[in-house]
Design an enzyme around this catalytic site. Structure first.
Site, PDB file in Angstrom:
ATOM      1  N   GLU A 195       4.165  15.536   6.151  1.00 27.50           N
ATOM      2  CA  GLU A 195       3.020  15.379   5.251  1.00 27.50           C
ATOM      3  C   GLU A 195       2.248  16.683   5.204  1.00 27.50           C
ATOM      4  OE1 GLU A 195       0.214  12.133   5.578  1.00 27.50           O
ATOM      5  OE2 GLU A 195       1.769  10.815   6.367  1.00 27.50           O
ATOM      6  N   GLU A 198       1.524   8.878  12.427  1.00 27.48           N
ATOM      7  CA  GLU A 198       0.288   9.429  13.006  1.00 27.48           C
ATOM      8  C   GLU A 198      -0.190   8.598  14.199  1.00 27.48           C
ATOM      9  OE1 GLU A 198      -2.481   9.955   9.734  1.00 27.48           O
ATOM     10  OE2 GLU A 198      -1.577  11.866   9.223  1.00 27.48           O
TER      11      GLU A 198
HETATM   12  C1  BG6 Z   1      -2.311  10.816   6.399  1.00 24.44           C
HETATM   13  C2  BG6 Z   1      -1.679   9.458   6.242  1.00 24.44           C
HETATM   14  O1  BG6 Z   1      -3.338  10.738   7.323  1.00 24.44           O
HETATM   15  O2  BG6 Z   1      -2.955  11.380   5.314  1.00 24.44           O
HETATM   16  C3  BG6 Z   1      -1.400   9.034   4.806  1.00 24.44           C
HETATM   17  O3  BG6 Z   1      -0.486   9.362   6.980  1.00 24.44           O
HETATM   18  C4  BG6 Z   1      -2.555   9.474   3.946  1.00 24.44           C
HETATM   19  O4  BG6 Z   1      -1.170   7.652   4.777  1.00 24.44           O
HETATM   20  C5  BG6 Z   1      -2.645  10.997   3.989  1.00 24.44           C
HETATM   21  O5  BG6 Z   1      -2.512   9.013   2.626  1.00 24.44           O
HETATM   22  C6  BG6 Z   1      -3.700  11.588   3.095  1.00 24.44           C
HETATM   23  O6  BG6 Z   1      -4.920  10.985   3.341  1.00 24.44           O
HETATM   24  P1  BG6 Z   1      -5.787  10.361   2.175  1.00 24.44           P
HETATM   25  O7  BG6 Z   1      -6.910   9.705   2.867  1.00 24.44           O
HETATM   26  O8  BG6 Z   1      -6.198  11.501   1.321  1.00 24.44           O
HETATM   27  O9  BG6 Z   1      -4.914   9.407   1.464  1.00 24.44           O
END
Ligand code: BG6
Length: 482
Positions: free
Chosen positions: A378, A181
């Site tokens: 993701e 990111e």
């Molecule tokens: C992304 C990141 O922004 O979102 C991850 O790359 C992160 O590291 C994921 O865990 C989900 O976000 P969160 O805050 O719910 O863990």
């Protein structure tokens, strides 16, 4: 007939700092993530003027120190991924396991050995490793002593680190990403550039300089990787929020284009096309800087031009709405990027607006802009899970979220998008990046650990485990929940 290509990379994604634990074992140094307190106030604490990276266990908890103890249980976890039928597994290497302070000349062999074993464990099950070289976990020393990514010295440190891991693992690992990111820096400067208020987190120029340094570092990693093996696939990785104008008012439409350029595309434009985009000059001007304010060396632009990435990896959780005209819009939270509420969408327990069609739009926008393969690395639903009396976890809400997003991916493939894989986030429950909570769960695998650090750490399968196993077995053809 499945709409997904035959070798589609179904899998799951994690990051070292959020699951490994063992934060001080076998020579590992502290990372920035190790200095982040747990709890819903995490981002607010990190963004406060007082924050100075000190770790105060009398005041805060530090859930990343223990993670979910994947360091000791990775064999059990990979076996569960294999049982689901994973074709790939995206994880990151903790930079501070390899170079504990970040600035050493020689790597820590014990750290490399851990990843030898992790990679071999994946390969044992024919799971293709997909590695993020830097995922929100730079060595803390690089933030405290060097002031984070705005310092050009980090290019050399990163190059040494990338060279070490690429050289060690290139014969076993084909897919890589240089920075997680990378475009999140204005929203999460502390995570992605190691910047706090005292060292420039609110300073536009520091972040732009940090990005430039990361572009050069990323290009160097691509160069090293391709020289080792031209077949390596090295991607950039961006956070993508499909961005809508609230209405057809041309003022809002233009503001939407601007937000898209400055948030979604600023970094990928450079990493994929090999040059800064045309809107950059105005972007700088509006924030009071010029190119002359930046520290740039002669060879930088050539490196960026010659060593572009092979694919675009991106995270997609939600979309965003732009309205700069009216002042009374309802607001919502979001994945680093909150904003105006979209009246057509529902939100998760954490206020992130759920938008499967936005995923199809994202794929079309990214692919049509860059014409290189896309990889969704993701996506997922952070939710509270409930354990039933018989021990089962019926996470139909998660199945519903993933089902609708996978259906949207299939549509995008029919639209002509070259999509090579899908790794839903947190395939096993892990520590949340934004809040440090365990109760914000994404996994197919449940981990018995709560926000206070209590629990056996035992793993168990949720209903979505079997569902995802079927999705993979049918190559995305059968998405039904029964
Ligand atoms: C992304 C990141 O922004 O979102 C991850 O790359 C992160 O590291 C994921 O865990 C989900 O976000 P969160 O805050 O719910 O863990």
């Amino acid at each position: 007939m499945s709409k997904f290509p035959e070798n589609f990379l179904w899998g799951g994604a994690t990051a070292a700092n959020q699951l490994e634990g063992a934060f001080d074992r076998d020579g590992k140094g502290l990372s920035v993530a190790d200095a982040m307190p747990g709890g819903k106030e995490r981002l607010a604490i990190l963004a406060s003027d007082d924050f100075d990276w000190s770790i105060d266990e009398s005041k805060y908890t530090y859930p990343n120190h223990r993670g979910i103890d994947h360091y000791d249980r990775f064999k059990e976890d990979i076996a569960l991924f294999a049982e689901m039928g994973f074709k790939c597994y995206r994880f990151s290497i903790a930079w501070s396991r390899i170079f504990p302070q970040g600035d050493e000349m020689e790597p820590n062999e014990a750290g490399l050995k851990f990843y030898d074993e992790l990679i071999d464990e994946c390969l044992k099950y024919n799971i293709e490793p997909v590695i993020t070289i830097s995922h929100y976990e730079m060595p803390l020393n690089l933030a405290t002593t060097y002031g984070g990514w705005k310092n050009r010295q980090l290019i050399d440190f990163y190059e040494r680190y990338a060279n070490t891991v690429l050289t060690r693992f290139h014969s076993k690992v084909k897919y890589w990403m240089t920075f997680n990111e990378i475009n999140s820096s204005f929203h999460a400067p502390v995570l992605s550039q190691g910047l706090i208020n005292k060292t420039g987190a609110k300073d536009f120029k520091s972040i732009i300089q940090g990005w430039h340094n990361q572009f050069v570092a990323s290009a160097k990693a691509v160069k090293i990787g391709h020289e080792l093996n031209p077949d390596l696939q090295i991607g950039c990785m961006i956070i993508y929020a499909t961005t809508y104008s609230m209405d057809s008012n041309p003022i809002n439409q233009m503001a939407t284009i601007k937000q898209n350029q400055e948030f979604n595309f600023y970094c990928a434009d450079v990493q994929v096309r090999g040059k800064y985009s045309a809107f950059t000059n105005r972007f700088f001007k509006e924030h009071g800087i010029t190119w002359a304010d930046l520290e740039i060396e002669d060879q930088d632009f050539a490196l960026i031009k010659e060593h572009t990435v092979d694919y675009v990896g991106f995270s997609y959780y939600m979309s965003a709405v732009v309205d700069i005209v009216s002042e009374d819009n309802a607001q919502v939270a979001g994945n680093l990027l909150g904003g105006v509420k979209n009246p057509f969408l529902e939100a998760s327990d954490w206020g992130w607006q759920i938008d499967p069609e936005g995923m199809r739009i994202a794929l079309n926008e990214i692919y049509n802009r860059y014409q290189v393969p896309c990889f969704i690395v993701e996506n997922g639903l952070g939710a509270y899970d409930k354990i039933e009396a018989d021990g089962s976890i019926v996470d139909d809400y998660r199945i519903d979220y993933l089902q609708r997003h996978i259906a949207a991916m299939a549509e995008a493939i029919e639209d002509g998008v070259d999509l090579i894989g899908y790794t839903p986030w947190g395939c096993i429950d892990l520590v949340s990046a934004s809040t440090g909570e365990m109760s914000k769960r994404y996994g197919f695998v449940y981990v018995d650990l709560d926000d206070e650090g209590q629990g056996t750490l035992d793993r168990s399968k949720k209903k979505s485990f079997d569902w995802y196993q079927k999705v993979i077995a049918t190559n995305g053809d059968d998405l039904s929940n029964n």
